[in-house]
Design a protein around this motif. Structure first.
Motif, PDB file in Angstrom:
ATOM      1  N   ILE A   2       0.856  -1.192   0.000  1.00 19.52           N
ATOM      2  CA  ILE A   2       0.000   0.000   0.000  1.00 19.52           C
ATOM      3  C   ILE A   2       0.895   1.247   0.000  1.00 19.52           C
ATOM      4  N   PHE A   3       0.384   2.304  -0.603  1.00 20.65           N
ATOM      5  CA  PHE A   3       1.059   3.601  -0.615  1.00 20.65           C
ATOM      6  C   PHE A   3       0.080   4.571   0.059  1.00 20.65           C
ATOM      7  N   PRO A   4       0.230   4.745   1.383  1.00 21.99           N
ATOM      8  CA  PRO A   4      -0.751   5.552   2.109  1.00 21.99           C
ATOM      9  C   PRO A   4      -0.402   7.036   2.140  1.00 21.99           C
ATOM     10  N   GLY A   5      -1.418   7.876   2.224  1.00 18.12           N
ATOM     11  CA  GLY A   5      -1.166   9.309   2.348  1.00 18.12           C
ATOM     12  C   GLY A   5      -2.463  10.084   2.357  1.00 18.12           C
ATOM     13  N   SER A   6      -2.319  11.400   2.506  1.00 20.17           N
ATOM     14  CA  SER A   6      -3.509  12.262   2.511  1.00 20.17           C
ATOM     15  C   SER A   6      -3.919  12.628   1.078  1.00 20.17           C
ATOM     16  N   PHE A   7      -2.934  12.807   0.199  1.00 21.48           N
ATOM     17  CA  PHE A   7      -3.177  13.141  -1.214  1.00 21.48           C
ATOM     18  C   PHE A   7      -4.155  14.309  -1.355  1.00 21.48           C
ATOM     19  N   ASP A   8      -3.797  15.432  -0.720  1.00 21.56           N
ATOM     20  CA  ASP A   8      -4.703  16.607  -0.686  1.00 21.56           C
ATOM     21  C   ASP A   8      -4.076  17.811  -1.371  1.00 21.56           C
ATOM     22  N   PRO A   9      -3.929  17.839  -2.669  1.00 22.23           N
ATOM     23  CA  PRO A   9      -4.297  16.830  -3.646  1.00 22.23           C
ATOM     24  C   PRO A   9      -3.050  16.045  -4.102  1.00 22.23           C
ATOM     25  N   VAL A  10      -3.346  15.008  -4.909  1.00 20.92           N
ATOM     26  CA  VAL A  10      -2.260  14.223  -5.518  1.00 20.92           C
ATOM     27  C   VAL A  10      -1.452  15.125  -6.455  1.00 20.92           C
ATOM     28  N   HIS A  11      -0.116  14.959  -6.455  1.00 20.74           N
ATOM     29  CA  HIS A  11       0.747  15.769  -7.325  1.00 20.74           C
ATOM     30  C   HIS A  11       1.807  14.875  -7.996  1.00 20.74           C
ATOM     31  N   TYR A  12       2.648  15.475  -8.848  1.00 21.10           N
ATOM     32  CA  TYR A  12       3.599  14.668  -9.634  1.00 21.10           C
ATOM     33  C   TYR A  12       4.608  13.915  -8.757  1.00 21.10           C
ATOM     34  N   GLY A  13       4.905  14.427  -7.556  1.00 17.49           N
ATOM     35  CA  GLY A  13       5.805  13.698  -6.641  1.00 17.49           C
ATOM     36  C   GLY A  13       5.183  12.373  -6.237  1.00 17.49           C
ATOM     37  N   HIS A  14       3.888  12.406  -5.834  1.00 17.31           N
ATOM     38  CA  HIS A  14       3.169  11.175  -5.481  1.00 17.31           C
ATOM     39  C   HIS A  14       3.071  10.241  -6.686  1.00 17.31           C
ATOM     40  N   ILE A  15       2.750  10.839  -7.832  1.00 11.00           N
ATOM     41  CA  ILE A  15       2.493  10.027  -9.030  1.00 11.00           C
ATOM     42  C   ILE A  15       3.757   9.264  -9.436  1.00 11.00           C
ATOM     43  N   ASP A  16       4.892   9.951  -9.323  1.00  8.60           N
ATOM     44  CA  ASP A  16       6.163   9.306  -9.659  1.00  8.60           C
ATOM     45  C   ASP A  16       6.464   8.143  -8.701  1.00  8.60           C
ATOM     46  N   ILE A  17       6.263   8.383  -7.398  1.00  6.27           N
ATOM     47  CA  ILE A  17       6.530   7.309  -6.415  1.00  6.27           C
ATOM     48  C   ILE A  17       5.575   6.134  -6.666  1.00  6.27           C
TER      49      ILE A  17
END
Ligand code: ADP
Length: 163
Positions: free
Chosen positions: A5-20
């Motif tokens: 799982i890749f947990p987080g708040s994602f408020d909002p999702v951004h390219y750093g999250h998307i890359d990981i």
């Protein structure tokens, strides 16, 4: 099946999250991007909005699934049968927090491992807080988030400004 799982708040999702998320999806059979419903932070988007934006960001990756969760991350892992928690590391200051969280989770559930991926250099300074701040001041976030997220931010802050 190796599930993480890749947990987080994602408020909002951004390219750093998307890359990981994309890089992690190459390491596991299935990656569940787990959107935490009530972090102890002030949120701009509701859990449903954060899930919708995150789902759209990963729509083209077949082994990524988006789910919402509440409560302990290790309990969610047990619920979905995941043995790994993926986290992203940006700067040294992330390390101490992530290190403490990984140890706390290890204490709670010794069979679950945390896998930390180092950010790409161009995403080092990217955070949801920065994205929200810039968008709230009408700044251009198109280099930081996909188009659908930029539009959602625009909509959110224009209704807030007008109310
Ligand atoms: P949380 O509230 O759990 O920190 P976030 O949505 O802020 O949730 O972040 C989720 C994960 O993504 C965390 O592991 C965080 O370190 C990572 N992350 C956030 N921004 C970046 C970035 N620019 N590069 C790499 N990883 C990042």
């Amino acid at each position: 099946m190796r599930r993480a799982i890749f947990p987080g708040s994602f408020d909002p999702v951004h390219y750093g999250h998307i890359d990981i998320g994309r890089r992690a999806s190459n390491l596991f059979d299935e990656l569940i991007v787990a959107v935490y419903d009530k972090p102890s932070k002030k949120l701009v988007f509701s859990p449903e909005e954060r899930m919708r934006l995150t789902r759209e960001a990963f729509a083209d990756v077949p082994n990524i699934v988006i789910k919402g969760y509440s409560g302990l991350t290790v309990d969610f892992c047990a619920e979905v049968g995941a043995k790994f928690i993926v986290r992203g590391l940006r700067v040294f200051s992330d390390f101490e927090y992530e290190f403490r969280m990984a140890l706390a989770n290890q204490h709670l559930s010794p069979t679950i491992d945390t896998v930390s991926l180092i950010t790409r250099q161009e995403h080092t300074f990217l955070s949801s807080t920065t994205v929200r701040e810039i968008a709230s001041l009408n700044g251009n976030v198109s280099a930081m988030v996909p188009k659908h997220v930029a539009l959602a931010l625009e909509e959110k802050f224009s209704t807030q400004h007008n109310s």
